[in-house]
Write an enzyme that holds these catalytic residues in place. Sequence first.
Site, mmCIF file in Angstrom:
data_model
loop_
_atom_site.group_PDB
_atom_site.id
_atom_site.type_symbol
_atom_site.label_atom_id
_atom_site.label_comp_id
_atom_site.label_asym_id
_atom_site.label_seq_id
_atom_site.Cartn_x
_atom_site.Cartn_y
_atom_site.Cartn_z
ATOM 1 N N ARG A 128 16.731 18.531 -4.838
ATOM 2 C CA ARG A 128 16.416 17.144 -5.239
ATOM 3 C C ARG A 128 16.549 16.150 -4.085
ATOM 4 N NH1 ARG A 128 19.491 18.798 -9.901
ATOM 5 N NH2 ARG A 128 18.029 19.619 -11.434
ATOM 6 N N LYS A 150 4.998 8.412 2.435
ATOM 7 C CA LYS A 150 4.138 9.214 1.575
ATOM 8 C C LYS A 150 4.201 10.667 2.033
ATOM 9 C CE LYS A 150 0.595 5.957 0.018
ATOM 10 N NZ LYS A 150 -0.865 5.721 -0.033
ATOM 11 N N GLU A 192 -7.392 3.877 13.490
ATOM 12 C CA GLU A 192 -6.461 3.350 12.475
ATOM 13 C C GLU A 192 -5.656 2.171 13.045
ATOM 14 O OE1 GLU A 192 -6.049 4.436 9.236
ATOM 15 O OE2 GLU A 192 -7.006 6.418 9.224
ATOM 16 N N LYS A 233 2.766 -1.739 9.907
ATOM 17 C CA LYS A 233 2.817 -0.813 8.763
ATOM 18 C C LYS A 233 4.159 -0.927 8.055
ATOM 19 C CE LYS A 233 1.520 3.087 6.435
ATOM 20 N NZ LYS A 233 1.156 4.485 6.591
ATOM 21 N N GLU A 243 2.895 1.297 -3.353
ATOM 22 C CA GLU A 243 1.466 1.000 -3.461
ATOM 23 C C GLU A 243 1.076 0.492 -4.835
ATOM 24 O OE1 GLU A 243 -1.045 3.917 -1.643
ATOM 25 O OE2 GLU A 243 -2.873 2.820 -2.126
ATOM 26 N N ARG A 247 -0.205 -2.888 -0.445
ATOM 27 C CA ARG A 247 -0.351 -1.702 0.395
ATOM 28 C C ARG A 247 -1.770 -1.138 0.345
ATOM 29 N NH1 ARG A 247 4.264 2.999 0.980
ATOM 30 N NH2 ARG A 247 3.119 4.420 2.314
ATOM 31 N N ASN A 251 -6.178 0.753 2.833
ATOM 32 C CA ASN A 251 -7.366 1.560 2.557
ATOM 33 C C ASN A 251 -8.648 0.966 3.127
ATOM 34 O OD1 ASN A 251 -5.948 3.565 1.177
ATOM 35 N ND2 ASN A 251 -5.948 2.331 -0.701
ATOM 36 N N HIS A 254 -11.476 3.145 3.959
ATOM 37 C CA HIS A 254 -11.159 4.467 3.427
ATOM 38 C C HIS A 254 -12.025 4.883 2.233
ATOM 39 C CE1 HIS A 254 -7.896 4.496 6.225
ATOM 40 N NE2 HIS A 254 -7.462 5.655 5.791
ATOM 41 N N HIS A 258 -13.619 8.244 2.904
ATOM 42 C CA HIS A 258 -13.424 9.450 2.087
ATOM 43 C C HIS A 258 -14.751 9.983 1.572
ATOM 44 C CE1 HIS A 258 -8.937 8.461 1.114
ATOM 45 N NE2 HIS A 258 -9.058 9.223 2.180
ATOM 46 N N HIS A 273 -10.913 12.574 10.223
ATOM 47 C CA HIS A 273 -10.533 11.444 9.373
ATOM 48 C C HIS A 273 -10.693 10.076 10.053
ATOM 49 C CE1 HIS A 273 -8.521 9.206 6.234
ATOM 50 N NE2 HIS A 273 -7.639 8.747 7.101
#
Lengths: 377, 377
Positions: A128, A150, A192, A233, A243, A247, A251, A254, A258, A273
């Site tokens: 955990r 993340k 980025e 960031k 998010e 946040r 994107n 993105h 994507h 990417h």
Amino acid sequence: MQTKTVTVKLDKHCYDIIIGPNLIAQAASQIKHALNKKDPHPTRLALVTDTNVASLHLEILQAELIKNKIHTVPIIVEAGEQSKSFSTLQVVIDQILAARLERGDCVIAFGGGVIGDLAGFAASIIRRGMNFIQMPTTLLAQIDSSVGGKTGINSQYGKNLIGTFYQPQCVIADTCLLDTLPPREFRAGYAEMVKYGLINQPDFFEWLEKNGQEVFSNGPMRTEAIVRSCQFKAAIVARDEQETGERALLNLGHTFGHMLETATAYDSKRLIHGEAVAIGMILAHQFSAQLNLISPTLTQRIGAHFKSIGLPTQLKDIPGNLPDTETLMTLIAQDKKVSKNNLTFILTRGLGQSFIAKNVSPEAVLTFLEQKLAEIR
Amino acid sequence: MQTKTVTVKLDKHCYDIIIGPNLIAQAASQIKHALNKKDPHPTRLALVTDTNVASLHLEILQAELIKNKIHTVPIIVEAGEQSKSFSTLQVVIDQILAARLERGDCVIAFGGGVIGDLAGFAASIIRRGMNFIQMPTTLLAQIDSSVGGKTGINSQYGKNLIGTFYQPQCVIADTCLLDTLPPREFRAGYAEMVKYGLINQPDFFEWLEKNGQEVFSNGPMRTEAIVRSCQFKAAIVARDEQETGERALLNLGHTFGHMLETATAYDSKRLIHGEAVAIGMILAHQFSAQLNLISPTLTQRIGAHFKSIGLPTQLKDIPGNLPDTETLMTLIAQDKKVSKNNLTFILTRGLGQSFIAKNVSPEAVLTFLEQKLAEIR
């Protein structure tokens, strides 16, 4: 001398991103410092890395750790996105448990975004939650994926669909490691960085226009650019850790990006990417111009900077054929950031004036995509 | 009429445990109420349950949900501890993703501790955290595992080694569901209820001595006992969400209990968890008496209550042979709650006066176990 620190201040947790050249040589003391805040016991680590990073840098890092009496269990996975899988996750977890590491011991992610996501996810669910430290080895990981907590793996139903929010005890970003990065990967990370300027820091965009080339060589400009990116960031993550709001600005580029990655089947020979995000940001600006939010000259200015760096800027820069408009629209609708009939896009009202647009009409997107595809046919 | 609510107050999250008879009949409104706090959209659920619970109660719950226009995806796994595995986790996750459930949709755990741990873990890692509701169907799950936010699966290296801390949006404990519970399972859950008294609530232990038999029949005493248990557990979890201190008191009887479960290879024909904990609590009290912390008469009093309920109280109540003292000591040392040479036990200074003893000498434990094994040889 050139080492800088950016502190990430979250509600219940605070940690440092240490940025500078030759940090591997002081990794042992940085790791002990970060962990001793919580635990005075002997330091035991699982060092998760990939085959590429292992062949370049593992020996020197392990030597440093052994010299400082840190018990280290190296775990090497195949380089590449396919390691963000359930099966590799299970192998990593089994090796950590087999080595009898406990909650107070630490998992180190020594690699790019794939390793950070995979090792961070493992650290977050073993007993955990074990201690966790990021040692990012790519530009993208140093300025983006290692900051913000993340973690995750991919599913057959989409990327990053399985994971956690889990913050590290510290991030150690050795800027010298970027010298072994393939130039194309460096440029993709740089895209980025530009994104951070375009979101809400026009000054930083202008700084990159002036100093961007310098970032590619190892010196104070590189460190400065990484520090400014991490500060940006960290600030946005501090304000919106999970998010639920702001946040989402991250994107920018993105949704289109994507779409292009999926349309090219994540074939890295065609598109990686950061390249998809570069083209995606140009498309987001062109779309904003079409909606009369900005003047087309802003898009041209950004495109000119990307070109000077060697980044792609338009659909025709992607080798091979793209699917038709309807297929592209389906890909956008499937994207997890899009909910039902209200398409959400990050649009802009000027240089560094991005905003979350929640009610973009599918028809407007369709028309825009038709026009873009017509240009390359 | 008899419905009671216990509120769990955590640092960043607050949720209700709703306890009473016939709650399935109002499940739809309770679920909508708990979720609408966060999300006004149509309610979509994954309903995770096991083959046993499905055959008894799934039809009636699904009918209630359908009647109230809640879109429900049933996911049925094999009943039993073996479902707390990586492979079953992956099957559950794949089914939830295949059904295109999103972060704001909800996973319901409809079952005992295994289902709660498995479904809660899945909910915590899909899209970095979906909504989650517990509908516990066993006494143990209603008073223990559904409260506190521990989720997880087992590894070949030990139980619950992979998981998260993840809190539900609410817990709905229908006391009528316990009427279909096998009596042995009910008694095993009752042992954990007694544990709460023995930790720090002598009043509750005395209440159980007087009213314990009533808890076994469906009425206000059962609801009362579950409410008092949830209040106790919620309070301890609120003070120590991630088990860094006081929450360890909940392990009363568990170090000896886990030892016995491992020694009997988790063979449910010989011993189930609550039974192991009952014997473990008697051993912890006998060990406390040997260390001159309490008088032996206290142990006799507790043993008498367990016997009146039909619970085992001593090693000779376990069918079959047990391993020798050295093997039992190895099992204790391997237990995850034990660190290095300082054995940690929950001991007691009197009725409901348990405490965390961090420096128990292995020799004292060895001598105690030798004596206990000698008694049955």
